[in-house]
Design a protein around this motif. Sequence first.
Motif, PDB file in Angstrom:
ATOM      1  N   THR A  78       0.469  -0.973 -52.867  1.00 56.62           N
ATOM      2  CA  THR A  78      -0.737  -0.762 -53.684  1.00 56.62           C
ATOM      3  C   THR A  78      -1.933  -0.406 -52.809  1.00 56.62           C
ATOM      4  O   THR A  78      -2.639   0.589 -53.053  1.00 56.62           O
ATOM      5  CB  THR A  78      -1.045  -2.026 -54.506  1.00 56.62           C
ATOM      6  OG1 THR A  78       0.013  -2.255 -55.442  1.00 56.62           O
ATOM      7  CG2 THR A  78      -2.368  -1.881 -55.265  1.00 56.62           C
TER       8      THR A  78
ATOM      9  N   THR B 118       1.243   7.573 -46.425  1.00 55.99           N
ATOM     10  CA  THR B 118       0.281   6.782 -47.175  1.00 55.99           C
ATOM     11  C   THR B 118      -1.138   7.288 -46.981  1.00 55.99           C
ATOM     12  O   THR B 118      -1.472   7.912 -45.965  1.00 55.99           O
ATOM     13  CB  THR B 118       0.354   5.312 -46.742  1.00 55.99           C
ATOM     14  OG1 THR B 118       0.143   5.238 -45.329  1.00 55.99           O
ATOM     15  CG2 THR B 118       1.713   4.722 -47.071  1.00 55.99           C
ATOM     16  N   THR B 119      -1.981   6.980 -47.949  1.00 55.88           N
ATOM     17  CA  THR B 119      -3.397   7.345 -47.848  1.00 55.88           C
ATOM     18  C   THR B 119      -4.056   6.592 -46.703  1.00 55.88           C
ATOM     19  O   THR B 119      -4.846   7.157 -45.933  1.00 55.88           O
ATOM     20  CB  THR B 119      -4.117   7.019 -49.169  1.00 55.88           C
ATOM     21  OG1 THR B 119      -3.482   7.729 -50.235  1.00 55.88           O
ATOM     22  CG2 THR B 119      -5.587   7.412 -49.092  1.00 55.88           C
ATOM     23  N   ASN B 120      -3.730   5.306 -46.596  1.00 62.85           N
ATOM     24  CA  ASN B 120      -4.352   4.433 -45.594  1.00 62.85           C
ATOM     25  C   ASN B 120      -3.351   4.056 -44.514  1.00 62.85           C
ATOM     26  O   ASN B 120      -2.146   4.009 -44.745  1.00 62.85           O
ATOM     27  CB  ASN B 120      -4.896   3.175 -46.276  1.00 62.85           C
ATOM     28  CG  ASN B 120      -5.894   3.508 -47.367  1.00 62.85           C
ATOM     29  OD1 ASN B 120      -6.816   4.305 -47.157  1.00 62.85           O
ATOM     30  ND2 ASN B 120      -5.731   2.921 -48.543  1.00 62.85           N
TER      31      ASN B 120
ATOM     32  N   LYS C 141      -2.048   2.947 -50.827  1.00 63.76           N
ATOM     33  CA  LYS C 141      -2.505   4.097 -51.592  1.00 63.76           C
ATOM     34  C   LYS C 141      -4.009   4.074 -51.868  1.00 63.76           C
ATOM     35  O   LYS C 141      -4.669   5.114 -51.866  1.00 63.76           O
ATOM     36  CB  LYS C 141      -1.757   4.163 -52.933  1.00 63.76           C
ATOM     37  CG  LYS C 141      -0.296   4.572 -52.822  1.00 63.76           C
ATOM     38  CD  LYS C 141       0.349   4.564 -54.187  1.00 63.76           C
ATOM     39  CE  LYS C 141       1.756   5.116 -54.125  1.00 63.76           C
ATOM     40  NZ  LYS C 141       1.785   6.561 -53.783  1.00 63.76           N
ATOM     41  N   ASP C 142      -4.543   2.861 -52.101  1.00 65.33           N
ATOM     42  CA  ASP C 142      -5.923   2.803 -52.609  1.00 65.33           C
ATOM     43  C   ASP C 142      -6.564   1.462 -52.272  1.00 65.33           C
ATOM     44  O   ASP C 142      -6.079   0.411 -52.687  1.00 65.33           O
ATOM     45  CB  ASP C 142      -5.895   3.002 -54.128  1.00 65.33           C
ATOM     46  CG  ASP C 142      -7.292   3.064 -54.747  1.00 65.33           C
ATOM     47  OD1 ASP C 142      -8.287   3.107 -53.988  1.00 65.33           O
ATOM     48  OD2 ASP C 142      -7.371   3.059 -55.992  1.00 65.33           O
ATOM     49  N   THR C 143      -7.640   1.499 -51.531  1.00 69.47           N
ATOM     50  CA  THR C 143      -8.400   0.280 -51.226  1.00 69.47           C
ATOM     51  C   THR C 143      -9.795   0.329 -51.848  1.00 69.47           C
ATOM     52  O   THR C 143     -10.687  -0.414 -51.441  1.00 69.47           O
ATOM     53  CB  THR C 143      -8.542   0.087 -49.705  1.00 69.47           C
ATOM     54  OG1 THR C 143      -9.110   1.278 -49.135  1.00 69.47           O
ATOM     55  CG2 THR C 143      -7.210  -0.221 -49.052  1.00 69.47           C
ATOM     56  N   SER C 144      -9.965   1.180 -52.856  1.00 69.64           N
ATOM     57  CA  SER C 144     -11.302   1.354 -53.444  1.00 69.64           C
ATOM     58  C   SER C 144     -11.801   0.093 -54.138  1.00 69.64           C
ATOM     59  O   SER C 144     -13.005  -0.074 -54.339  1.00 69.64           O
ATOM     60  CB  SER C 144     -11.302   2.526 -54.427  1.00 69.64           C
ATOM     61  OG  SER C 144     -10.412   2.288 -55.505  1.00 69.64           O
ATOM     62  N   SER C 145     -10.885  -0.823 -54.504  1.00 70.17           N
ATOM     63  CA  SER C 145     -11.327  -2.065 -55.147  1.00 70.17           C
ATOM     64  C   SER C 145     -11.935  -3.045 -54.154  1.00 70.17           C
ATOM     65  O   SER C 145     -12.598  -4.017 -54.557  1.00 70.17           O
ATOM     66  CB  SER C 145     -10.140  -2.740 -55.848  1.00 70.17           C
ATOM     67  OG  SER C 145      -9.163  -3.148 -54.893  1.00 70.17           O
TER      68      SER C 145
ATOM     69  N   GLU D  81      -9.217   3.244 -42.266  1.00 72.04           N
ATOM     70  CA  GLU D  81      -8.978   2.353 -43.405  1.00 72.04           C
ATOM     71  C   GLU D  81      -7.600   1.713 -43.217  1.00 72.04           C
ATOM     72  O   GLU D  81      -6.580   2.230 -43.661  1.00 72.04           O
ATOM     73  CB  GLU D  81      -9.049   3.140 -44.719  1.00 72.04           C
ATOM     74  CG  GLU D  81      -9.171   2.291 -45.967  1.00 72.04           C
ATOM     75  CD  GLU D  81     -10.548   1.648 -46.127  1.00 72.04           C
ATOM     76  OE1 GLU D  81     -10.724   0.841 -47.066  1.00 72.04           O
ATOM     77  OE2 GLU D  81     -11.467   1.956 -45.328  1.00 72.04           O
TER      78      GLU D  81
END
Length: 533
Positions: A500, A308-310, A503-507, A269
């Motif tokens: 942003t 980071t998450t990604n 941390k999160d690419t779920s959108s 990711e």
Amino acid sequence: MSRSTWKRVGAAAAAAVLLGGLVAAGPAQASSGNNSVKDVTKAVTLAGVLRHLVAFQAIAKLSGDTRASGTPGYKRSADYVSTLMRAAGYKVTRQPFTFNFCTENGSSFAQTAPTPTTYVDQTDYDVLDCSGSGTATGTVVPVDLQLTTPNTSTSGCEAADFVNVTGRIALLQRGGCPFGQKAANAEAAGAIGVVIMNQGDTTAPDRQELFLGTLGSPVGIPAIGISYPQGVAFAGTAGLTLTITTDTVADVRETENVIAESRYGNPDEVVMSGAHLDSVPEGPGINDNGTGSAGILETALQMRNQKTTNKLRFAWWGAEEANLVGSTFYVNSLTEEEHAKIALYLNFDMIGSPNYTFGVYDGDDSAATGAGPGPAGSAQIEAVFQKFFAGRGQATAASDFTGRSDYGPFIGTGIPAGGLFTGAEVEKTADDVTKWGGVAGAAYDPCYHQACDSFTPERDGADKALYAQLRKAYKNKLVGNINTFALDTNADAIATAVATFAKDTSSIPPRPAAIAAARAAAPTQNTHGDWLN
């Protein structure tokens, strides 16, 4: 920014370049505890971004006042970025490739009959990048022009368009295919010169006024661009004879992309950010695109300790000014597996224009003008930027996906994209001034693609009266050809978006399995033939 602060920034950044060799300035210290989006945004400062811009200016000064790909100035710029990123712990790859290096040393353009008239370079005409060198004098032949609404021009896109052009100058219209294809077809048909008018398919300035374009690959005959109204006037002039003289250079050179990847994050990711590192041959390119390059560089340095998450990947593209060559080479070199791992791409090309607009790429095509929306997920990227600017109380403009910057190869192969753009050669309107201040009737960047895109614009040929107006309008927020308020705000926007999505690419919706087919069918330019830089 105070004079004393500016002097400190300048001294620190200038230390990055010494006696023609590169000495990397150490990254500003950022706490490993800066894990929130707010913390990262706060860590990315104007002073931090400006130190890189001063380094780029110093590099240009050592390198013939340019940082164009294929020159020592670009190599030194790539060294600077690579050294800082390696020191910050990123895995750095330097990806070489070859490209057509094209530059102009001088030109003239005149009407010799029926009304002798001399035209002004950069005002009435512009030599297209990779134009042939020489002098062409001849009568003018309009080629398949569309001068009534909707002006759906494909002028010069087919060999059959050319009739009786041998030994004459072909008058072509923008639209339908790349400029280079039009010029090459004209040359093959026996034309001795090419004049390409703007398309006039809308009333927007970028479809009416003089444009700056590139042919992509060299042609053997002089080729220039003009505005749509001037083209209409030429088309309606009986017995028109023109003389075009161009002094140009075109050869094949090697350059490189600089790619840096974080130590942490999910490698499946990838959140990718990019900016082109090269200037045009005419100048240092401090706004275009020192600003975007410096903005992502400082963001990367401040995020170097982030777990980071990604996975984060930053790219500094070569040869953007030669027709998006570096970013196109990179995207085309990806395997299907590598391509699928890129969750999104953020592009930053000119983020400190002196007479700025806050442009955000129109991922959902809410403005309903020009190109359509970006790939699925682009609207969500746009929303992050819109939320940021709303929080700052700043209006934004919908920046169309025209294909004129490095997001082009990404959206063309289905990767969602977004980013920022503060404007180039288009003139600011009175409505713009109510939103962002500045000077109406002047370009967003009056030094776009000129030697004065530097820290000393007036000394390098800028209009002194205009820059005095801009300094007054913006209460001395200008430092050279940079609006520091725009740069500071956009640097924070970059940091906010990168942090942003880190941390999160779920959108961002997953891309369909049929992406390979989309890549295979991807066009090399948009429907307007916009190979602009």
